[in-house]
Design a protein around this motif. Structure first.
Motif, PDB file in Angstrom:
ATOM      1  N   GLY A   1       3.810   9.295  -6.392  1.00  0.00           N
ATOM      2  CA  GLY A   1       4.324   8.595  -5.222  1.00  0.00           C
ATOM      3  C   GLY A   1       3.298   8.395  -4.136  1.00  0.00           C
ATOM      4  O   GLY A   1       3.374   7.433  -3.359  1.00  0.00           O
ATOM      5  N   ALA A   2       2.313   9.292  -4.053  1.00  0.00           N
ATOM      6  CA  ALA A   2       1.274   9.154  -3.035  1.00  0.00           C
ATOM      7  C   ALA A   2       0.510   7.845  -3.184  1.00  0.00           C
ATOM      8  O   ALA A   2      -0.101   7.371  -2.220  1.00  0.00           O
ATOM      9  N   TYR A   3       0.555   7.245  -4.377  1.00  0.00           N
ATOM     10  CA  TYR A   3      -0.188   6.007  -4.614  1.00  0.00           C
ATOM     11  C   TYR A   3       0.718   4.797  -4.798  1.00  0.00           C
ATOM     12  O   TYR A   3       0.409   3.713  -4.308  1.00  0.00           O
ATOM     13  N   ILE A   4       1.836   4.950  -5.493  1.00  0.00           N
ATOM     14  CA  ILE A   4       2.669   3.757  -5.706  1.00  0.00           C
ATOM     15  C   ILE A   4       3.402   3.353  -4.431  1.00  0.00           C
ATOM     16  O   ILE A   4       3.880   2.218  -4.334  1.00  0.00           O
ATOM     17  N   THR A   5       3.492   4.249  -3.447  1.00  0.00           N
ATOM     18  CA  THR A   5       4.114   3.847  -2.182  1.00  0.00           C
ATOM     19  C   THR A   5       3.279   2.798  -1.451  1.00  0.00           C
ATOM     20  O   THR A   5       3.821   2.017  -0.663  1.00  0.00           O
ATOM     21  N   ALA A   6       1.952   2.778  -1.698  1.00  0.00           N
ATOM     22  CA  ALA A   6       1.107   1.771  -1.028  1.00  0.00           C
ATOM     23  C   ALA A   6       1.503   0.352  -1.434  1.00  0.00           C
ATOM     24  O   ALA A   6       1.787  -0.485  -0.560  1.00  0.00           O
ATOM     25  N   PRO A   7       1.543   0.023  -2.742  1.00  0.00           N
ATOM     26  CA  PRO A   7       2.010  -1.331  -3.083  1.00  0.00           C
ATOM     27  C   PRO A   7       3.472  -1.564  -2.713  1.00  0.00           C
ATOM     28  O   PRO A   7       3.871  -2.710  -2.453  1.00  0.00           O
ATOM     29  N   MET A   8       4.273  -0.499  -2.664  1.00  0.00           N
ATOM     30  CA  MET A   8       5.658  -0.680  -2.245  1.00  0.00           C
ATOM     31  C   MET A   8       5.740  -1.088  -0.775  1.00  0.00           C
ATOM     32  O   MET A   8       6.521  -1.962  -0.403  1.00  0.00           O
ATOM     33  N   TRP A   9       4.932  -0.454   0.079  1.00  0.00           N
ATOM     34  CA  TRP A   9       4.894  -0.860   1.489  1.00  0.00           C
ATOM     35  C   TRP A   9       4.420  -2.300   1.614  1.00  0.00           C
ATOM     36  O   TRP A   9       4.948  -3.085   2.419  1.00  0.00           O
ATOM     37  N   LEU A  10       3.404  -2.659   0.820  1.00  0.00           N
ATOM     38  CA  LEU A  10       2.879  -4.021   0.871  1.00  0.00           C
ATOM     39  C   LEU A  10       3.952  -5.029   0.453  1.00  0.00           C
ATOM     40  O   LEU A  10       4.120  -6.080   1.095  1.00  0.00           O
ATOM     41  N   LEU A  11       4.685  -4.721  -0.604  1.00  0.00           N
ATOM     42  CA  LEU A  11       5.773  -5.604  -1.036  1.00  0.00           C
ATOM     43  C   LEU A  11       6.880  -5.668   0.014  1.00  0.00           C
ATOM     44  O   LEU A  11       7.465  -6.727   0.253  1.00  0.00           O
ATOM     45  N   PHE A  12       7.171  -4.545   0.626  1.00  0.00           N
ATOM     46  CA  PHE A  12       8.208  -4.488   1.663  1.00  0.00           C
ATOM     47  C   PHE A  12       7.845  -5.413   2.829  1.00  0.00           C
ATOM     48  O   PHE A  12       8.677  -6.193   3.309  1.00  0.00           O
ATOM     49  N   LEU A  13       6.590  -5.334   3.272  1.00  0.00           N
ATOM     50  CA  LEU A  13       6.149  -6.185   4.378  1.00  0.00           C
ATOM     51  C   LEU A  13       6.153  -7.657   3.979  1.00  0.00           C
ATOM     52  O   LEU A  13       6.583  -8.528   4.747  1.00  0.00           O
ATOM     53  N   THR A  14       5.674  -7.922   2.773  1.00  0.00           N
ATOM     54  CA  THR A  14       5.624  -9.304   2.300  1.00  0.00           C
ATOM     55  C   THR A  14       7.021  -9.893   2.168  1.00  0.00           C
ATOM     56  O   THR A  14       7.273 -11.053   2.550  1.00  0.00           O
ATOM     57  N   ALA A  15       7.945  -9.101   1.643  1.00  0.00           N
ATOM     58  CA  ALA A  15       9.322  -9.590   1.504  1.00  0.00           C
ATOM     59  C   ALA A  15       9.955  -9.836   2.867  1.00  0.00           C
ATOM     60  O   ALA A  15      10.726 -10.788   3.042  1.00  0.00           O
ATOM     61  N   GLY A  16       9.642  -8.987   3.841  1.00  0.00           N
ATOM     62  CA  GLY A  16      10.178  -9.190   5.185  1.00  0.00           C
ATOM     63  C   GLY A  16       9.710 -10.498   5.795  1.00  0.00           C
ATOM     64  O   GLY A  16      10.495 -11.239   6.414  1.00  0.00           O
ATOM     65  N   ILE A  17       8.412 -10.799   5.622  1.00  0.00           N
ATOM     66  CA  ILE A  17       7.893 -12.081   6.122  1.00  0.00           C
ATOM     67  C   ILE A  17       8.537 -13.241   5.369  1.00  0.00           C
ATOM     68  O   ILE A  17       8.871 -14.282   5.956  1.00  0.00           O
ATOM     69  N   ALA A  18       8.721 -13.067   4.060  1.00  0.00           N
ATOM     70  CA  ALA A  18       9.328 -14.134   3.261  1.00  0.00           C
ATOM     71  C   ALA A  18      10.745 -14.442   3.740  1.00  0.00           C
ATOM     72  O   ALA A  18      11.152 -15.618   3.803  1.00  0.00           O
ATOM     73  N   ILE A  19      11.514 -13.410   4.078  1.00  0.00           N
ATOM     74  CA  ILE A  19      12.877 -13.631   4.575  1.00  0.00           C
ATOM     75  C   ILE A  19      12.839 -14.394   5.893  1.00  0.00           C
ATOM     76  O   ILE A  19      13.641 -15.305   6.136  1.00  0.00           O
ATOM     77  N   SER A  20      11.885 -14.025   6.759  1.00  0.00           N
ATOM     78  CA  SER A  20      11.783 -14.716   8.044  1.00  0.00           C
ATOM     79  C   SER A  20      11.403 -16.181   7.847  1.00  0.00           C
ATOM     80  O   SER A  20      11.937 -17.072   8.522  1.00  0.00           O
ATOM     81  N   LEU A  21      10.475 -16.436   6.930  1.00  0.00           N
ATOM     82  CA  LEU A  21      10.098 -17.821   6.643  1.00  0.00           C
ATOM     83  C   LEU A  21      11.264 -18.590   6.040  1.00  0.00           C
ATOM     84  O   LEU A  21      11.467 -19.780   6.333  1.00  0.00           O
TER      85      LEU A  21
END
Length: 704
Positions: free
Chosen positions: A403-423
């Motif tokens: 989890g110490a490593y896979i959380t990094a791409p998960m955070w990145l996906l979370f941020l990207t999805a948030g921007i996508a919803i706003s767009l």
């Protein structure tokens, strides 16, 4: 206590750098068939674990409930469902870390002591066991490595119990110049005192774990315990004696892990890591030790291990398949601790024992290079989760490591999805009519007020542990004084938090890239750990940080297209990415007086052992000078005798086997008209091959 460097006109003598062998079998363990446990340790602190897990689950449930309320207005779309799933996993991760830190705060406030009673406020016990100090090294600066080892040796000797310890430098170095320099440094120290041994391994099978295994199978039967160090490790004699005494008192303990304190930071980046580790580390370590109990973990160094238990239970198998998930087990320490616990041995941490030190990479790039190797090793643990017979806490160690490593791409996906919803909300027409008749469309919408509360709660779970650690310092007079006073300690927390917030998004990018590379089958290899002042060429900085900078600009543009509030909302992430290059240049500069708020107790009042290391390193650099390794072996009879004695302990080369580098070297030597010409023709790989073959080496050195 000064080391004595022998005279430069030394004559050759019989010199064996190793003691008599005491073989000990270390069979590879089966992952599908658990061994019969020879002992059954007492039950762990189950009520503590239940408390931690229930508290983390309650926090997670509350956070997920609020997030559902944020998203459910107008119905949860597929993209919002992805965000909810990612949020659930990430919030659970943050909640468990928060609760664990909170337990550490409460435990230290209540005067908690580790279960083994390894403390510094009791008389130093008398040892009866034999302890081997093992220092594996791979292409490190030999002068500094041996200086750290010598400082630790001197500290042990000051306790009056130095006769119980033997010291082994276990070299896996492949650079021929470093190999010869290691031998020269060894000679310089071995002439002044005994019980120091040196072994160079002809092949690097299984890296560090294979290096330790080689020692165990050849010399392990002669020792009760072994302390595994890293090339940057320093430990005080008192800490080592107390660890060895704890192993003697508790016959069912297989391993005790200390909490290494980061020291010697010379750049701003390293100073930030050093301050964070010193300020927050004791509380975090106390928290996990409080509820891990006898199922604690192993971090690969600055720990004492029962040799017989390790040999019988911790032999690592080779995983089937290709790298990066097959082959040798990289993050071996977690696995060795899990196998020891599976066989019934207790694994403990001693987080309150002082006197254990290590260093930190000088820059984020160096940190990321080391982290890339750890990432591959931790993701490899996914294949080990089904191992039969493991304790559930050992499996949890594997999960948290992954989890110490896979959380990094998960955070990145979370941020990207948030921007996508706003767009989507900005540009997609609201034509989401339900199947049933309705006069009004279902507008994609969220609750901004609840969203702000969820965001604030997440930030609080990340920040509050820092404040709790600061409170622990402020309420203790000695600790407050060691950090330079309350205001200086508080200022250090603020500066560390801001700088860490700027570097965290870039580290998220590096870790996300590493995870993607590993999943695509790219092996990390075995890179040399870069230490020193952290100086990195501008061209490399621009190249390595270009992608994070570009991503930051894209995120900023997308957020600005939607609204200024969204841009402000994303500022903590965007700022770290956009400013990646200037922040990298600033943090790799040498730390100066302006960074004094980040000083630690070891900076303000260095322990004697840490002051001794640079003295010894300077002495070694001044007295032990090795240029070309072949010239050094030719000119120094005793160095040559030592080297040949080490080769005599190497396994015999298989007859009929062809080693390409050695074959090329022999051809060049045969074709040369003398030593000078042959030595000039040989490259680093050929020199290493010649230095590893006694017959060829002696033939070369005998040439006119």
């Amino acid at each position: 206590m000064d080391i004595v460097i022998g005279p430069q006109d030394r004559t050759a003598q019989a010199f064996d750098p190793l003691p008599a062998e005491a073989p000990l079998a270390m069979p590879a363990q089966s992952l599908s068939t658990p061994p019969r446990a020879d002992r059954a340790p007492g039950r762990g602190p189950e009520w503590r674990r239940a408390l931690v897990m229930l508290a983390a689950a309650a926090l997670t449930a509350a956070g997920v409930y609020e997030m559902v309320q944020v998203l459910k207005i107008g119905g949860i779309t597929i993209l919002e469902g992805v965000i909810l799933a990612l949020f659930t996993a990430l919030f659970a991760w943050v909640s468990l870390s928060f609760v664990s830190a909170l337990t550490g705060f409460v435990a230290l406030c209540c005067g908690w002591r580790d279960a083994l009673g390894v403390a510094a406020d009791e008389p130093l016990p008398k040892l009866g066991d034999r302890v081997a100090m093992l220092l594996p090294t791979y292409n490190e600066d030999p002068h500094t490595v041996f200086a750290r080892l010598q400082a630790t040796r001197e500290s042990v000797d000051l306790t009056g119990q130095g006769d119980q310890f033997d010291w082994f430098v276990l070299s896996d170095s492949t650079d021929p110049a470093i190999w010869a320099a290691e031998e020269a440094c060894y000679l310089a120290l071995a002439e002044s005192s005994g019980r120091l041994f040196y072994r160079h391994r002809p092949n690097n099978r299984a890296r560090k774990s294979g290096n330790i295994e080689d020692w165990v199978t050849r010399f392990g039967a002669g020792y009760d315990s072994m302390v595994v160090l890293d090339a940057d490790s320093v430990m005080t004699g008192e800490a080592l004696v107390r660890l060895a005494a704890a192993m003697e008192r508790h016959a069912d303990v297989g391993l005790i892990q200390t909490l290494p304190v980061i020291v010697g930071a010379r750049t701003l980046f390293a100073r930030v890591q050093q301050f964070a580790g010193r300020m927050y580390g004791p509380m975090i370590a106390a928290g996990v030790a409080w509820w891990y109990g006898s199922e604690s973990n192993y971090w690969g160094h600055n720990a004492i291990i029962r040799v017989a238990a390790f040999a019988a239970c911790a032999g690592l198998p080779t995983l089937p398949g290709r790298k990066p998930f097959g082959g040798d087990i990289l993050s071996h320490d977690f696995v060795e601790a899990a196998l020891l616990r599976r066989a019934g041995w207790r694994i403990h941490m001693a987080p309150t024992l002082p006197g254990s030190y290590e260093e930190c990479p000088p820059s984020l790039l160096d940190f990321a290079a080391r982290d890339r190797r750890w990432c591959q090793g931790n993701l490899q643990h996914a294949r080990l989760l089904p191992t039969r017979g493991l304790h559930w806490v050992s499996r949890l160690h594997f999960v948290t490591g992954i989890g110490a490593y896979i959380t990094a791409p998960m955070w990145l996906l979370f941020l990207t999805a948030g921007i996508a919803i706003s767009l989507q909300a900005q540009f997609v027409r609201p034509e989401y009519f339900p199947n049933a008749f309705s006069l009004f469309p279902h507008w994609p919408a969220q609750d901004p007020i609840r969203a702000a509360w969820v965001f604030g709660a997440t930030i609080a779970l990340l920040i509050v542990p820092k404040l709790l650690a600061l409170i622990l310092v402020l309420i203790r007079h000695d600790a407050r004084r060691q950090f330079g006073g309350g205001w200086r300690a508080a200022s250090g927390v603020v500066v560390e938090t801001l700088l860490s917030a700027l570097t965290a998004p870039v580290m998220m990018m590096f870790q996300s890239t590493a995870v993607a590379e590993i999943l695509m089958g790219r092996d990390a290899g075995w890179q040399v750990q870069r230490r020193g002042d952290g100086a990195i060429p501008l061209r490399e900085v621009m190249h390595r940080y270009a992608m994070p900078t570009l991503l930051g600009l894209l995120m900023a543009t997308a957020a600005l297209i939607v609204s200024w509030p969204l841009l402000l909302w994303m500022t903590p992430v965007i700022l770290g990415l956009v400013l990646a290059i200037p922040v990298a240049l600033i943090t790799t500069r040498a730390a100066g007086p302006a960074d004094s708020v980040l000083t630690t107790p070891e900076d303000r009042n260095p322990p004697a052992i840490l002051e001794r290391v640079p003295e010894l390193a300077a002495m070694m650099h001044g007295k032990v000078c090795v240029g070309d390794p072949l010239d050094a072996l030719r000119d120094d009879p005793q160095l040559r005798a030592l080297h040949l004695a080490g080769l005599a302990r190497h396994p015999q080369r298989r007859r009929g086997g062809i080693e390409a580098d050695l074959a090329i070297a022999r051809t060049l030597i045969d074709d040369a008209h003398g030593y000078a010409e042959a030595a000039r023709w040989l490259g680093p790989r050929e020199k290493r091959a010649v230095m590893g073959d006694s017959e060829t080496l002696q033939r070369l050195l005998a040439m006119g």
